[in-house]
Design an enzyme around this catalytic site. Structure first.
Site, PDB file in Angstrom:
ATOM      1  N   HIS A 185       0.874  -1.247   0.011  1.00  0.00           N
ATOM      2  CA  HIS A 185       0.110   0.060  -0.026  1.00  0.00           C
ATOM      3  C   HIS A 185       0.957   1.171   0.042  1.00  0.00           C
ATOM      4  CE1 HIS A 185      -3.042   2.713   0.584  1.00  0.00           C
ATOM      5  NE2 HIS A 185      -3.754   2.178   1.732  1.00  0.00           N
ATOM      6  N   HIS A 188      -2.577   6.857  -1.039  1.00  0.00           N
ATOM      7  CA  HIS A 188      -3.646   7.537  -0.014  1.00  0.00           C
ATOM      8  C   HIS A 188      -3.049   8.265   1.051  1.00  0.00           C
ATOM      9  CE1 HIS A 188      -6.370   4.377  -1.906  1.00  0.00           C
ATOM     10  NE2 HIS A 188      -6.099   4.973  -3.028  1.00  0.00           N
ATOM     11  N   TYR A 190      -0.692   7.517   3.199  1.00  0.00           N
ATOM     12  CA  TYR A 190      -0.174   6.603   4.421  1.00  0.00           C
ATOM     13  C   TYR A 190       1.414   6.651   4.101  1.00  0.00           C
ATOM     14  CZ  TYR A 190      -4.797   6.014   4.896  1.00  0.00           C
ATOM     15  OH  TYR A 190      -6.148   6.064   5.405  1.00  0.00           O
TER      16      TYR A 190
HETATM   17  C1  LIG Z   1     -14.621   1.924   3.078  1.00  0.00           C
HETATM   18  C2  LIG Z   1     -13.268   2.116   2.406  1.00  0.00           C
HETATM   19  C3  LIG Z   1     -12.201   1.552   3.046  1.00  0.00           C
HETATM   20  C4  LIG Z   1     -10.956   1.756   2.120  1.00  0.00           C
HETATM   21  N1  LIG Z   1      -9.916   1.183   2.805  1.00  0.00           N
HETATM   22  C5  LIG Z   1      -8.660   1.182   1.984  1.00  0.00           C
HETATM   23  C6  LIG Z   1      -7.734   0.523   2.197  1.00  0.00           C
HETATM   24  O1  LIG Z   1      -7.553  -0.378   3.127  1.00  0.00           O
HETATM   25  N2  LIG Z   1      -6.645   0.328   1.435  1.00  0.00           N
HETATM   26  C7  LIG Z   1      -6.553   0.994   0.218  1.00  0.00           C
HETATM   27  O2  LIG Z   1      -5.785   1.093  -0.702  1.00  0.00           O
HETATM   28  N3  LIG Z   1      -7.479   1.676  -0.206  1.00  0.00           N
HETATM   29  C8  LIG Z   1      -8.861   1.583   0.596  1.00  0.00           C
HETATM   30  N4  LIG Z   1      -9.872   2.207  -0.021  1.00  0.00           N
HETATM   31  C9  LIG Z   1     -10.065   2.931  -1.356  1.00  0.00           C
HETATM   32  C10 LIG Z   1     -10.476   1.788  -2.137  1.00  0.00           C
HETATM   33  O3  LIG Z   1      -9.662   0.844  -2.265  1.00  0.00           O
HETATM   34  C11 LIG Z   1     -10.819   2.191  -3.655  1.00  0.00           C
HETATM   35  O4  LIG Z   1      -9.754   2.579  -4.125  1.00  0.00           O
HETATM   36  C12 LIG Z   1     -11.899   3.406  -3.520  1.00  0.00           C
HETATM   37  O5  LIG Z   1     -12.723   3.317  -2.806  1.00  0.00           O
HETATM   38  C13 LIG Z   1     -12.091   3.919  -5.005  1.00  0.00           C
HETATM   39  O6  LIG Z   1     -12.975   2.961  -5.535  1.00  0.00           O
HETATM   40  P1  LIG Z   1     -14.579   3.003  -5.677  1.00  0.00           P
HETATM   41  O7  LIG Z   1     -14.791   4.424  -6.287  1.00  0.00           O
HETATM   42  O8  LIG Z   1     -14.836   1.810  -6.653  1.00  0.00           O
HETATM   43  O9  LIG Z   1     -15.038   2.925  -4.358  1.00  0.00           O
HETATM   44  C14 LIG Z   1     -10.989   2.243   0.823  1.00  0.00           C
HETATM   45  C15 LIG Z   1     -12.214   2.755   0.534  1.00  0.00           C
HETATM   46  C16 LIG Z   1     -13.540   2.806   1.368  1.00  0.00           C
HETATM   47  C17 LIG Z   1     -14.790   3.271   0.541  1.00  0.00           C
END
Ligand SMILES: Cc1cc2nc3c(=O)[nH]c(=O)nc-3n(C[C@H](O)[C@H](O)[C@H](O)COP(=O)(O)O)c2cc1C
Length: 389
Positions: A185, A188, A190
């Site tokens: 990862h 975002h 981190y």
């Molecule tokens: C509830 C939630 C938790 C997430 N946790 C992570 C995570 O642990 N690691 C990560 O790389 N991205 C995390 N994301 C980002 C998602 O992997 C994804 O890239 C993001 O939601 C955009 O995709 P979507 O538009 O299909 O939701 C999270 C997103 C949501 C909504």
């Protein structure tokens, strides 16, 4: 176009050979923190949740999983650094394998996106910098309230190799737990992103300043995990254009290319490809709800993604605001080999089937994203009724 596998038009439902893994379709479960692993231990609810989202030949990426005891910044996120955690993950992985899916473990260290309450000694979280995350953002506390991000402690140069070592040990543990591979990862805002982005990284040592220096920590982590488990079991996730948690960069396009250039070079050195590169786009607004990140113009985003996609010599996965149609388009036009879905997959355990038959989708409920109930908002989203088929 690099990575496409035949002259025929690919669709979200065409098979794909991802290195040594044979996928039967390209709809991937994006890594998502769900805060259901009480005290860091995956419990049976996780096996149920991931199993619901498994399909034969499907590919799942686990929620962010702590590599060490300083890595957490959310309540009840799972870890992969103790024997108890490894044993508990085995049951989750077995449930997914029983359904014929492949699952990678996402290795996570939040760096400064933490709080004293999540640190083992109540100390300051670690980072590339001692600047805290601005008050524009709030941290979810164990009691469900939101707090202010504290001032972190900038890692000393000599302390950084130990962090890469924590990723290496976590990768080995993930393989012992039965995971098919791991995702680093690096996105975002981190820890790894805190090194990559010039809006955060203010170091004056070999890990700060130039692009080469800012990429150095990520590259060391990749080298460490590849040395332990092999490149063909390692995916990398970055988000050069996402400013979540103040992770801004003055030139996201160039930063992305710098990362890719180095990953390509490493692949040559390893004599083996990484499993994939996974890039999240800030286009979170595609179906009406802004999550975070600066939504650039569509043209700007498409240009960046295509540039990165062409530059990376391997499997390319995109994520962020994709609908069925946008995913179909991305794959058909060769902009991605795989598309990962987040929020739609939370609300639709059978998303792959629903996409296949173009069925209506359940709506996600944001307020249960990070709550601890093992069922509500987690495993109780309904499957398609037979009458829909
Ligand atoms: C509830 C939630 C938790 C997430 N946790 C992570 C995570 O642990 N690691 C990560 O790389 N991205 C995390 N994301 C980002 C998602 O992997 C994804 O890239 C993001 O939601 C955009 O995709 P979507 O538009 O299909 O939701 C999270 C997103 C949501 C909504």
């Amino acid at each position: 176009m690099a990575g496409t596998q035949s002259d025929e038009t690919n669709t979200l439902f065409s098979p794909y050979k991802m290195g040594k893994f044979s996928l039967s379709h390209r709809v991937v479960l994006a890594p998502m923190t769900r805060c259901r692993a009480l005290n860091g231990i995956p419990r049976p609810a996780l096996a149920e949740y991931y199993s619901q989202r498994s399909t034969p030949g499907g590919f799942l990426i686990s929620e962010g999983t702590m590599i060490s005891e300083t890595a957490a910044g959310f309540p009840h996120v799972p870890g992969i650094y103790t024997e108890e955690q490894v044993e508990a993950w085995k049951k989750v992985v077995d449930a997914v394998h029983a359904k014929g899916s492949i699952i990678f473990c996402q290795l996570w260290h939040v760096g400064r996106a933490s709080h004293q309450v999540y640190q083992p000694d109540g100390g300051a979280p670690i980072s590339s910098t001692s600047k805290p995350i601005s008050r524009r953002w709030r941290i979810l506390m164990p009691d469900g309230t939101y707090g202010i991000y504290p001032e972190p402690q900038a890692l000393k140069t000599s302390e950084i190799p130990e962090l890469a070592e924590q990723y290496r040990r976590a990768a080995l543990n993930a393989i012992r737990a039965g995971f098919d591979g791991i995702e680093i990862h690096g996105a975002h805002g981190y820890l790894i992103d805190q090194f990559l982005k010039d809006g955060i990284n203010d170091r004056t040592d070999e890990y700060g300043g130039s692009l080469a220096n800012r990429c150095k920590f990520l590259i060391q982590v990749v080298q460490a995990v590849v040395s332990a488990i092999g490149a063909e079991r390692v995916g990398v996730r970055v988000s050069p254009a996402i400013d979540h948690l103040d992770a801004t960069d003055s030139n996201p396009l160039t930063l992305g290319l710098a990362v890719i250039e180095r990953l390509n070079k490493l692949q040559l050195q390893f004599g083996s490809k990484l499993t994939y590169l996974h890039i999240t786009q800030p286009r979170y607004t595609a179906y009406g709800q802004t999550e975070s990140g600066r939504p650039g113009s569509e043209d700007e985003e498409a240009h960046m993604i295509r540039t990165w996609r062409r530059a990376f010599q391997g499997t390319f996965m995109c994520s962020g605001g994709f609908t069925r149609e946008l995913g179909m388009q991305a794959v058909a036009e060769g902009d991605a080999d795989l598309v990962s879905y987040g929020r739609l997959f939370i609300a639709n355990p059978d998303l792959v089937l629903r996409f296949k038959v173009n069925a209506p989708l359940n709506k996600y409920i944001r307020k249960t994203f990070y709550t601890q109930d093992p069922v509500v908002g987690y495993t109780d989203y309904p499957f398609l009724l037979r009458s829909h088929l």
